[in-house]
Design a protein around this motif. Structure first.
Motif, short mmCIF file in Angstrom:
data_model
loop_
_atom_site.label_atom_id
_atom_site.label_comp_id
_atom_site.label_asym_id
_atom_site.label_seq_id
_atom_site.Cartn_x
_atom_site.Cartn_y
_atom_site.Cartn_z
N PRO A 212 0.84 -1.14 0.14
CA PRO A 212 0.06 0.03 0.03
C PRO A 212 0.88 1.11 0.09
O PRO A 212 2.10 1.20 0.40
N PHE A 213 0.12 2.36 -0.43
CA PHE A 213 0.99 3.62 -0.41
C PHE A 213 0.12 4.71 0.40
O PHE A 213 -1.09 4.56 0.92
N THR A 214 0.86 5.87 0.64
CA THR A 214 0.17 6.78 1.37
C THR A 214 0.44 8.04 0.70
O THR A 214 1.42 8.30 0.20
N LEU A 215 -0.78 8.96 0.51
CA LEU A 215 -0.69 10.28 0.14
C LEU A 215 -0.77 11.15 1.17
O LEU A 215 -1.71 11.02 2.17
N ALA A 216 -0.01 12.10 1.55
CA ALA A 216 0.27 13.04 2.62
C ALA A 216 0.61 14.31 2.19
O ALA A 216 1.34 14.53 1.12
N MET A 217 0.06 15.57 3.00
CA MET A 217 0.58 16.78 2.51
C MET A 217 2.04 17.05 3.31
O MET A 217 2.13 16.67 4.47
N ASN A 218 3.19 17.32 2.63
CA ASN A 218 4.38 17.47 3.25
C ASN A 218 4.41 18.96 3.86
O ASN A 218 3.68 19.74 3.67
N GLU A 219 5.79 19.08 4.32
CA GLU A 219 5.87 20.30 5.00
C GLU A 219 5.92 21.66 4.04
O GLU A 219 5.84 22.84 4.31
N LEU A 220 6.08 21.28 2.71
CA LEU A 220 6.28 22.40 1.57
C LEU A 220 4.81 22.32 1.19
O LEU A 220 4.44 23.18 -0.16
N GLN A 221 3.67 21.79 1.72
CA GLN A 221 2.23 21.88 1.02
C GLN A 221 2.09 21.20 -0.07
O GLN A 221 1.39 21.78 -0.96
N LYS A 222 3.00 20.09 -0.30
CA LYS A 222 2.87 19.53 -1.75
C LYS A 222 2.28 18.09 -1.25
O LYS A 222 2.60 17.54 -0.33
N LEU A 223 1.44 17.45 -2.22
CA LEU A 223 1.10 16.19 -2.07
C LEU A 223 2.10 15.33 -2.26
O LEU A 223 3.05 15.57 -3.19
N GLU A 224 2.35 14.55 -1.38
CA GLU A 224 3.52 13.20 -1.41
C GLU A 224 3.02 11.93 -1.50
O GLU A 224 2.26 11.61 -0.58
N PHE A 225 3.68 11.36 -2.49
CA PHE A 225 3.40 9.62 -2.64
C PHE A 225 4.64 9.08 -1.85
O PHE A 225 5.64 9.54 -1.95
N ARG A 226 4.15 8.12 -0.68
CA ARG A 226 5.15 7.63 0.13
C ARG A 226 4.76 6.20 0.13
O ARG A 226 3.71 5.76 0.29
N MET A 227 5.74 5.24 -0.25
CA MET A 227 5.41 3.90 -0.25
C MET A 227 6.88 3.25 0.25
O MET A 227 7.98 3.75 0.02
N ASN A 228 6.78 2.09 1.09
CA ASN A 228 8.08 1.42 1.44
C ASN A 228 8.11 0.42 0.29
O ASN A 228 7.33 -0.50 0.08
N LEU A 229 9.37 0.30 -0.16
CA LEU A 229 9.57 -0.59 -1.07
C LEU A 229 10.34 -2.12 -0.51
O LEU A 229 11.23 -1.53 0.29
N THR A 230 10.03 -3.01 -0.72
CA THR A 230 10.63 -4.29 -0.42
C THR A 230 11.98 -4.86 -1.32
O THR A 230 11.60 -5.05 -2.46
#
Length: 177
Positions: A57-75
């Motif tokens: 799964p991945f997460t979409l979050a607002m980062n400290e620069l107020q940009k939408l950020e795609f975050r995923m842990n890759l195995t």
């Protein structure tokens, strides 16, 4: 390979020219949260055996620069590697830009529990299309699948181009990442 898929997939998070009233352009704040890649399709040269490789799964979050950020842990063999891709919010709802200057379109399906992300651009002098059906849960939704299949077909892809990767929970993202 997962990095290419995700970069293209999120860099691919675009639903260019989403047709029909059933798709609604997504605003960044509406996308925040955890998502699962349910289906994906594209023209990138990915070997057939890798097309159905499990995807975390991945997460979409607002980062400290107020940009939408795609975050995923890759195995990877050495463990879980965090991958982050900031997305600039475009001039219109549902349009996002990667730092590579690729345009990604994200549109919600009715109910906003599923979205289609679509990328259509030239990379290394070749035209590529990449798209994914993303869902807030692992629950099956035949209507969302049908809409994605129709959308993929409208962009020139075939049913055989659609991959159905199983979920991978081995590399969970921490809740505050």
């Amino acid at each position: 390979m997962q990095l290419l898929l995700l970069t293209a997939g999120l860099g691919l998070l675009s639903v260019l020219g989403a047709q029909g009233p059933q798709l609604t352009p997504a605003h960044a704040q509406e996308l925040v949260g955890r998502w699962h890649i349910k289906l994906w399709a594209g023209t990138f040269p990915i070997p057939v055996k890798r097309r159905s490789h499990p995807i975390p799964p991945f997460t979409l979050a607002m980062n400290e620069l107020q940009k939408l950020e795609f975050r995923m842990n890759l195995t990877k063999p050495i463990g879980c590697i965090p991958f982050k891709l900031p997305l600039d919010i475009g001039p219109k709802p549902g349009v996002f830009h990667t730092w590579y200057k690729y345009r990604i379109y994200i549109n919600f399906l009715p109910g906003k529990q599923h979205a289609i992300a679509h990328f259509n651009d030239t990379i290394d002098f070749s035209k590529h299309v990449m798209m994914m059906l993303m869902g807030r849960s692992l629950d099956e939704d035949p209507e969302a699948v049908r809409t994605f299949e129709e959308f993929a077909e409208s962009k020139g892809l075939n049913q055989t181009d659609i991959a159905r990767p199983p979920p991978l929970e081995a590399c969970e993202l921490p809740p505050d990442s």
